[in-house]
Design a protein around this motif. Structure first.
Motif, mmCIF file in Angstrom:
data_model
loop_
_atom_site.group_PDB
_atom_site.id
_atom_site.type_symbol
_atom_site.label_atom_id
_atom_site.label_comp_id
_atom_site.label_asym_id
_atom_site.label_seq_id
_atom_site.Cartn_x
_atom_site.Cartn_y
_atom_site.Cartn_z
ATOM 1 N N PHE A 49 16.899 2.219 -14.339
ATOM 2 C CA PHE A 49 15.522 1.767 -14.134
ATOM 3 C C PHE A 49 15.210 1.668 -12.650
ATOM 4 O O PHE A 49 14.146 2.118 -12.187
ATOM 5 C CB PHE A 49 15.312 0.410 -14.807
ATOM 6 N N TYR A 50 16.114 1.092 -11.889
ATOM 7 C CA TYR A 50 15.922 0.942 -10.449
ATOM 8 C C TYR A 50 15.752 2.303 -9.777
ATOM 9 O O TYR A 50 14.919 2.461 -8.876
ATOM 10 C CB TYR A 50 17.122 0.197 -9.865
ATOM 11 N N LEU A 51 16.507 3.292 -10.229
ATOM 12 C CA LEU A 51 16.447 4.614 -9.610
ATOM 13 C C LEU A 51 15.114 5.317 -9.854
ATOM 14 O O LEU A 51 14.566 5.947 -8.947
ATOM 15 C CB LEU A 51 17.588 5.490 -10.139
ATOM 16 N N ILE A 52 14.587 5.230 -11.055
ATOM 17 C CA ILE A 52 13.443 6.067 -11.430
ATOM 18 C C ILE A 52 12.104 5.359 -11.351
ATOM 19 O O ILE A 52 11.057 6.022 -11.332
ATOM 20 C CB ILE A 52 13.617 6.607 -12.866
ATOM 21 N N HIS A 53 12.103 4.032 -11.321
ATOM 22 C CA HIS A 53 10.845 3.317 -11.558
ATOM 23 C C HIS A 53 9.787 3.592 -10.495
ATOM 24 O O HIS A 53 8.596 3.637 -10.801
ATOM 25 C CB HIS A 53 11.114 1.810 -11.647
ATOM 26 N N GLU A 54 10.198 3.777 -9.229
ATOM 27 C CA GLU A 54 9.192 3.875 -8.170
ATOM 28 C C GLU A 54 8.403 5.176 -8.256
ATOM 29 O O GLU A 54 7.188 5.181 -8.477
ATOM 30 C CB GLU A 54 9.850 3.751 -6.795
ATOM 31 N N HIS A 55 9.083 6.294 -8.097
ATOM 32 C CA HIS A 55 8.382 7.571 -8.011
ATOM 33 C C HIS A 55 7.754 7.986 -9.339
ATOM 34 O O HIS A 55 6.605 8.430 -9.384
ATOM 35 C CB HIS A 55 9.339 8.660 -7.510
ATOM 36 N N LEU A 56 8.494 7.851 -10.434
ATOM 37 C CA LEU A 56 7.909 8.178 -11.726
ATOM 38 C C LEU A 56 6.856 7.150 -12.125
ATOM 39 O O LEU A 56 5.944 7.462 -12.895
ATOM 40 C CB LEU A 56 9.003 8.280 -12.789
ATOM 41 N N GLY A 57 6.973 5.941 -11.583
ATOM 42 C CA GLY A 57 5.951 4.935 -11.819
ATOM 43 C C GLY A 57 4.610 5.326 -11.214
ATOM 44 O O GLY A 57 3.550 5.034 -11.796
ATOM 45 N N TRP A 58 4.616 5.976 -10.048
ATOM 46 C CA TRP A 58 3.357 6.454 -9.465
ATOM 47 C C TRP A 58 2.638 7.389 -10.435
ATOM 48 O O TRP A 58 1.437 7.245 -10.674
ATOM 49 C CB TRP A 58 3.625 7.211 -8.167
ATOM 50 N N VAL A 59 3.398 8.318 -10.965
ATOM 51 C CA VAL A 59 2.807 9.302 -11.880
ATOM 52 C C VAL A 59 2.289 8.611 -13.138
ATOM 53 O O VAL A 59 1.189 8.912 -13.625
ATOM 54 C CB VAL A 59 3.845 10.386 -12.236
ATOM 55 N N THR A 60 3.067 7.665 -13.662
ATOM 56 C CA THR A 60 2.685 6.974 -14.891
ATOM 57 C C THR A 60 1.453 6.103 -14.684
ATOM 58 O O THR A 60 0.541 6.081 -15.528
ATOM 59 C CB THR A 60 3.861 6.132 -15.400
ATOM 60 N N VAL A 61 1.418 5.364 -13.577
ATOM 61 C CA VAL A 61 0.263 4.511 -13.294
ATOM 62 C C VAL A 61 -1.006 5.348 -13.180
ATOM 63 O O VAL A 61 -2.062 4.992 -13.735
ATOM 64 C CB VAL A 61 0.502 3.710 -11.991
ATOM 65 N N ASP B 260 0.841 -1.189 0.000
ATOM 66 C CA ASP B 260 0.000 0.000 0.000
ATOM 67 C C ASP B 260 0.884 1.249 0.000
ATOM 68 O O ASP B 260 2.091 1.160 -0.169
ATOM 69 C CB ASP B 260 -0.927 0.000 1.222
ATOM 70 N N GLY B 261 0.283 2.405 0.213
ATOM 71 C CA GLY B 261 1.032 3.658 0.247
ATOM 72 C C GLY B 261 0.703 4.514 -0.948
ATOM 73 O O GLY B 261 -0.428 4.526 -1.453
ATOM 74 N N GLU B 262 1.700 5.237 -1.438
ATOM 75 C CA GLU B 262 1.488 6.151 -2.557
ATOM 76 C C GLU B 262 0.998 5.438 -3.808
ATOM 77 O O GLU B 262 0.279 6.019 -4.610
ATOM 78 C CB GLU B 262 2.775 6.923 -2.864
ATOM 79 N N ILE B 263 1.395 4.185 -3.971
ATOM 80 C CA ILE B 263 0.941 3.471 -5.167
ATOM 81 C C ILE B 263 -0.566 3.245 -5.120
ATOM 82 O O ILE B 263 -1.223 3.171 -6.169
ATOM 83 C CB ILE B 263 1.706 2.133 -5.334
ATOM 84 N N SER B 264 -1.142 3.169 -3.931
ATOM 85 C CA SER B 264 -2.601 3.056 -3.821
ATOM 86 C C SER B 264 -3.276 4.318 -4.340
ATOM 87 O O SER B 264 -4.332 4.257 -4.996
ATOM 88 C CB SER B 264 -3.008 2.799 -2.369
ATOM 89 N N ASP B 265 -2.680 5.481 -4.051
ATOM 90 C CA ASP B 265 -3.209 6.736 -4.592
ATOM 91 C C ASP B 265 -3.125 6.734 -6.118
ATOM 92 O O ASP B 265 -4.021 7.231 -6.807
ATOM 93 C CB ASP B 265 -2.432 7.920 -4.022
ATOM 94 N N ALA B 266 -2.039 6.164 -6.644
ATOM 95 C CA ALA B 266 -1.873 6.129 -8.092
ATOM 96 C C ALA B 266 -2.923 5.241 -8.754
ATOM 97 O O ALA B 266 -3.472 5.593 -9.799
ATOM 98 C CB ALA B 266 -0.468 5.640 -8.443
ATOM 99 N N TRP B 267 -3.206 4.099 -8.144
ATOM 100 C CA TRP B 267 -4.201 3.189 -8.708
ATOM 101 C C TRP B 267 -5.629 3.649 -8.429
ATOM 102 O O TRP B 267 -6.573 3.166 -9.056
ATOM 103 C CB TRP B 267 -4.028 1.784 -8.131
ATOM 104 N N GLY B 268 -5.790 4.557 -7.467
ATOM 105 C CA GLY B 268 -7.130 4.948 -7.058
ATOM 106 C C GLY B 268 -7.734 3.956 -6.087
ATOM 107 O O GLY B 268 -8.952 3.905 -5.903
ATOM 108 N N GLY B 269 -6.900 3.171 -5.450
ATOM 109 C CA GLY B 269 -7.327 2.148 -4.493
ATOM 110 C C GLY B 269 -6.198 1.169 -4.272
ATOM 111 O O GLY B 269 -5.180 1.180 -4.974
ATOM 112 N N SER B 270 -6.342 0.310 -3.294
ATOM 113 C CA SER B 270 -5.295 -0.649 -2.979
ATOM 114 C C SER B 270 -4.988 -1.548 -4.169
ATOM 115 O O SER B 270 -5.899 -1.963 -4.897
ATOM 116 C CB SER B 270 -5.703 -1.508 -1.782
ATOM 117 N N PRO B 271 -3.714 -1.874 -4.391
ATOM 118 C CA PRO B 271 -3.377 -2.822 -5.465
ATOM 119 C C PRO B 271 -4.047 -4.183 -5.322
ATOM 120 O O PRO B 271 -4.155 -4.912 -6.310
ATOM 121 C CB PRO B 271 -1.848 -2.942 -5.353
ATOM 122 N N THR B 272 -4.507 -4.515 -4.130
ATOM 123 C CA THR B 272 -5.223 -5.785 -3.970
ATOM 124 C C THR B 272 -6.523 -5.783 -4.749
ATOM 125 O O THR B 272 -7.039 -6.846 -5.103
ATOM 126 C CB THR B 272 -5.515 -6.059 -2.486
#
Length: 376
Positions: free
Chosen positions: A317-329, A53-65
């Motif tokens: 890829f390892y450096l950028i994938h997390e934070h920029l991935g939130w925006v992309t998702v 969970d966390g910021e990625i949940s905000d990106a998906w609009g809900g929990s990844p589950t």
């Protein structure tokens, strides 16, 4: 008294205890190891995109589950890609540091780490500063401090969530440089370094002293040390029992720390997922077995040139994938309405494409220049 001749199955310079001339071995690039790097990075990306969970949940609009009801439980094990990274790092640093003077080792590490890192810090800070991006950028002073890669010990807000692993890598480099590279790498010195660090890390854990924890990293030391053991096996052959002993002890301690840090009771309230102790041990073991296969030459057939490119893309890829991935998702899934099954692989593809740009236009031109300037 004469010395017994070396067994015929190994060259004389590869016998355990034999001195190795500078650059005597010079092995070809281990492309399978590049592939393992990318595999570990993709594991971490799966964890960041769908295993917590966390910021990625905000990106998906809900929990990844909700997006990945079954896969999210497997993605949760992706965080163990970091431990596999550390095993690979132990192998690579021992291989690359052997026979190098301290200055060359230092120049190699700095020129390898910093160009892509600086670019990633600037890029993520700039993207998060855009008014239509929901995530908040760190303060200007914290962003500048992040450029040193020393934000973790200073308690500064991080631009890149994954930078805590770089702090661990830096401490490993420092220990290896002071204890092995500076006096000169020999088999005996490397073995003593592994034994001494293992014992000191266990003592640090028992002492519960923050300074010792920072320096000796008991939680992660076994993985770096295990990688060094694998390199000894690679260098001196599969009959190097000391190398196998280092690997065995490191695996036993490593699985302990992994389970201790990542396992929780199945009925823990508000937990995103349940990682079983068996599952954690299995992932750690498979990671070790894959590096063992490289060390023993069992993956020599995986010599495709694209694996070298994959290895080059792994770090940016390892450096950028997390934070920029939130925006992309968020853009793909929420704004454009793409289903999760399409958003996830497309996000990974876009991050790999951006990683290639960082490699091609940042790392390739800047890394050799920085290395030459540091070598004077």
């Amino acid at each position: 008294m004469t010395t017994a001749p070396a067994p015929p199955s190994l060259p004389a310079h590869q016998q355990p205890g034999a001195p190795v001339p500078l650059r005597a071995v010079g092995p070809p690039r281990l492309r399978a190891l590049d592939g393992l790097r990318l595999l570990a990075a993709l594991m971490v990306a799966a964890y960041h995109y769908g295993g917590r969970d966390g910021e990625i949940s905000d990106a998906w609009g809900g929990s990844p589950t909700h997006q990945f009801p079954t896969a999210s439980q497997f993605f949760a094990y992706g965080c163990l890609g970091v431990q596999i990274f550390f095993v690979i790092s132990g192998f690579v640093i021992c291989m690359s540091g052997w026979g190098r003077p301290l200055r060359a080792f230092f120049a190699s590490r700095v020129s390898r780490l910093f160009p892509a890192y600086w670019a990633a810090v600037i890029l993520v800070t700039a993207v998060f500063a855009l008014p239509w991006v929901a995530y908040e950028a760190v303060s200007p002073t914290d962003a500048l401090t992040n450029l040193t890669m020393l934000q973790m010990p200073l308690g500064v807000d991080r631009v890149l969530g994954v930078c805590w692993t770089l702090w661990a890598e830096m401490r490993f480099y420092a220990l290896f440089a002071l204890c092995v590279v500076l006096p000169g790498a020999t088999r005996g010195r490397v073995v003593m370094f592994c034994a001494g660090w293992t014992l000191a890390a266990v003592v640090a854990e028992a002492a519960n002293n923050s300074v010792l924890d920072i320096v000796l990293m008991p939680e992660y030391a076994p993985f770096f040390i295990g990688g060094i053991g694998f390199y000894l096996i690679h260098r001196y052959g599969p009959r190097d029992t000391t190398g196998w002993a280092i690997v065995a002890v490191s695996w036993l301690l490593g699985q302990h720390y992994a389970v201790t840090r990542l396992w929780h009771a199945a009925d823990l309230p508000n937990a995103f997922s349940y990682r079983s102790s068996f599952g954690i041990i299995a992932v750690v073991t498979v990671g070790h077995l894959l590096v063992a296969a490289v060390a023993l030459g069992k993956l020599r057939w995986a010599n495709w040139r694209w694996l070298t490119v994959a290895g080059a893309l792994t770090y940016p890829f390892y450096l950028i994938h997390e934070h920029l991935g939130w925006v992309t998702v968020h853009w793909l899934h929420v704004t454009l309405g793409l289903p999760a099954a399409a958003t996830l692989p497309l996000t990974v593809t876009l991050m790999l494409a951006l990683a290639w740009c960082l490699y091609r236009f940042i790392e390739r031109p800047l890394t050799p220049r920085l290395k030459r300037s540091l070598m004077g």
